[in-house]
Scaffold this motif. Structure first.
Motif, short mmCIF file in Angstrom:
data_model
loop_
_atom_site.label_atom_id
_atom_site.label_comp_id
_atom_site.label_asym_id
_atom_site.label_seq_id
_atom_site.Cartn_x
_atom_site.Cartn_y
_atom_site.Cartn_z
N SER A 9 -90.21 7.77 -32.00
CA SER A 9 -88.94 7.21 -32.42
C SER A 9 -88.38 6.28 -31.35
O SER A 9 -87.94 5.16 -31.64
N LEU A 69 -94.82 9.46 -38.18
CA LEU A 69 -94.21 10.12 -39.34
C LEU A 69 -95.22 10.93 -40.14
O LEU A 69 -94.85 11.58 -41.13
N PHE A 81 -86.69 4.79 -40.16
CA PHE A 81 -87.83 5.40 -39.50
C PHE A 81 -87.42 6.24 -38.30
O PHE A 81 -88.28 6.70 -37.54
N ALA A 92 -93.09 13.69 -31.65
CA ALA A 92 -92.51 12.80 -32.65
C ALA A 92 -91.34 12.00 -32.10
O ALA A 92 -91.16 10.83 -32.41
N SER A 121 -87.00 12.10 -39.77
CA SER A 121 -88.26 12.84 -39.66
C SER A 121 -89.09 12.71 -40.92
O SER A 121 -90.32 12.73 -40.86
N ALA A 122 -88.45 12.58 -42.09
CA ALA A 122 -89.18 12.50 -43.35
C ALA A 122 -88.46 11.55 -44.31
O ALA A 122 -87.80 11.98 -45.25
N ASN A 179 -96.66 3.84 -36.23
CA ASN A 179 -95.52 4.74 -36.38
C ASN A 179 -95.57 5.50 -37.71
O ASN A 179 -95.27 6.70 -37.77
#
Length: 421
Positions: A391, A255, A310, A387, A313-314, A250
């Protein structure tokens, strides 16, 4: 590349119980030093290997020699420390050192190849074991005293072979099957492991009826601490390596964090482990299961923060460091004490077999955890390049790990309270 890991695990896990029993029959010092010497020679063979076949064959020998070596270190403890208080303290110290060494080993394993000291620097990962192993053999010859052998019965070689086949046919498909989509051969091997396990159990019963000593004594499981400790350890080790699997994938693929930065984040997790184990290990003898319970709760809380952090996005590097560090504290609190609460009331003459069973369960649980949690994670990852899919997959897999740790906490609460010593 996969077989470099798989061959070691199969050799190690398949012979742990046999290795633990071997010390009781042939002498703990002899088996320990023989295992260490063979491991050192196998490490040299890995470092000098000229083909993948040579490397993986040497890795298999490394695993087998470790299986004979490692249980003796634990089995020495009751003979050297007959007092219950000292025994519990030493088991805790052993668990702390083993975990700390594992963290250091992972760090060096990533650092050494990047140093560029020689061409093909990966060989140094194995060659570094040669001076370390030879030093251990010399010190063992000088300082270790052989404990008396307390059995005159023949060693159960047939039972050992049947157990090896059972565990090999179980562990290999668990490690490889989920990644390959559970092909027919993997399901067939799992079925054969069940067949061999039935044959093994019946053979052990026959061995007892004929007056010989079985490889696994049923009497070991009459110990309530041992039974409950194994059950707790089962659910804990379902989490241990599956956590690293899903978080590594992940962080890097979900990420977009580089492998170098991911490695440094896990070093922070390792630092938390080392610090917690140094602080809490001396308290295990006094507070017993409550130390483990504290660790499991810290890990659950940390995983909840994983879910929130987590999902961004950042996420900021500082928060990643803190969350992983906190998780490491939880691991360092519970892990050294798991072996202690499992083996604390085991007698001296049963410690080798008990430690072999415990370590085998550990390896099998790790394989099952990777298969189950990894299967959920990759099963939800329908579009690896999206992405949002990472998640969703990460949340499902992490919730499963949290569930396992909740079971660990409940079992610890149900475990009889240890008297302060």
């Amino acid at each position: 590349m996969q077989l470099v890991i798989v061959m070691y695990i199969i050799g190690y896990a398949s012979f742990l119980i046999t290795g633990g029993r071997a010390g009781e029959y042939f002498g703990k010092k002899k088996v320990f030093l023989s295992g260490m010497l063979i491991f050192t020679i196998a490490s040299l063979s890995c470092g000098l290997s000229q083909s993948a076949i040579q490397l993986n064959a040497a890795r298999f020998v490394q695993g087998i020699s470790s299986a004979f070596m490692v249980p003796q270190g634990i089995a020495f403890i009751p003979g050297l420390f007959p007092d219950q208080k000292e025994r519990v303290r030493m088991l805790g110290i052993y668990g702390s050192i083993a975990g700390t060494a594992s963290v250091i080993g992972q760090f060096l394993g990533g650092l050494i190849p990047d140093l560029g000291i020689v061409q093909q620097s990966w060989r140094l990962i194995f060659l570094i074991n040669v001076p370390v192993g030879l030093t251990a053999v010399v010190l063992g010859l000088k300082y270790l005293k052989e404990l008396p052998v307390k059995t005159s019965r023949k060693f159960d070689f047939i039972g050992s072979l049947l157990l090896m086949l059972t565990l090999t046919f179980l562990i290999y498909p668990l490690i490889q099957g989920w990644e390959l989509g559970w092909p027919l051969w993997s399901l067939s091997m799992l079925f054969l492991s069940l067949v061999f396990s039935v044959i093994f159990i019946n053979y052990q019963r026959l061995t007892i009826k004929t007056g010989n000593s079985p490889l696994i004594s049923i009497g070991l499981f009459k110990n309530s601490d041992f039974r409950m400790g194994l059950l707790i350890s089962l659910f804990y080790y379902l989490v241990q390596d599956s956590y690293f699997l899903i978080n590594t994938v992940n962080l890097q693929s979900g990420l977009g964090i580089s492998s170098a930065h991911t490695g440094m984040y896990f070093v922070c997790q390792g630092l938390g482990y080392v610090m917690a184990s140094m602080f809490f290990t001396p308290l295990v003898a006094r507070y017993g299961k409550f130390i483990s319970l504290t660790g499991s709760i810290i890990m659950i809380v940390a995983l909840v923060f994983h879910l929130f952090l987590f999902n961004l996005s950042a996420p900021a590097p500082f928060y990643i460091v803190m969350v992983l560090f906190t998780y490491g504290i939880g691991c360092g609190t519970i892990l050294p004490s798991l072996m202690t609460i499992s083996l604390k009331s085991t007698s001296e003459n049963q410690m080798g077999a008990s430690s072999g069973i415990y370590l085998t369960l550990q390896q099998v649980s790790v394989a099952i955890g990777v298969a189950v949690v990894g299967g959920v994670f990759f099963g939800k990852l329908h579009c690896p390049n999206v992405a949002s899919q990472f998640s969703v997959a990460y949340q499902w897999a992490t919730l499963l790990d949290i569930g396992f740790l909740v079971i660990v906490s409940v079992l610890l609460l149900l475990m009889p309270k240890t008297k302060k010593v």
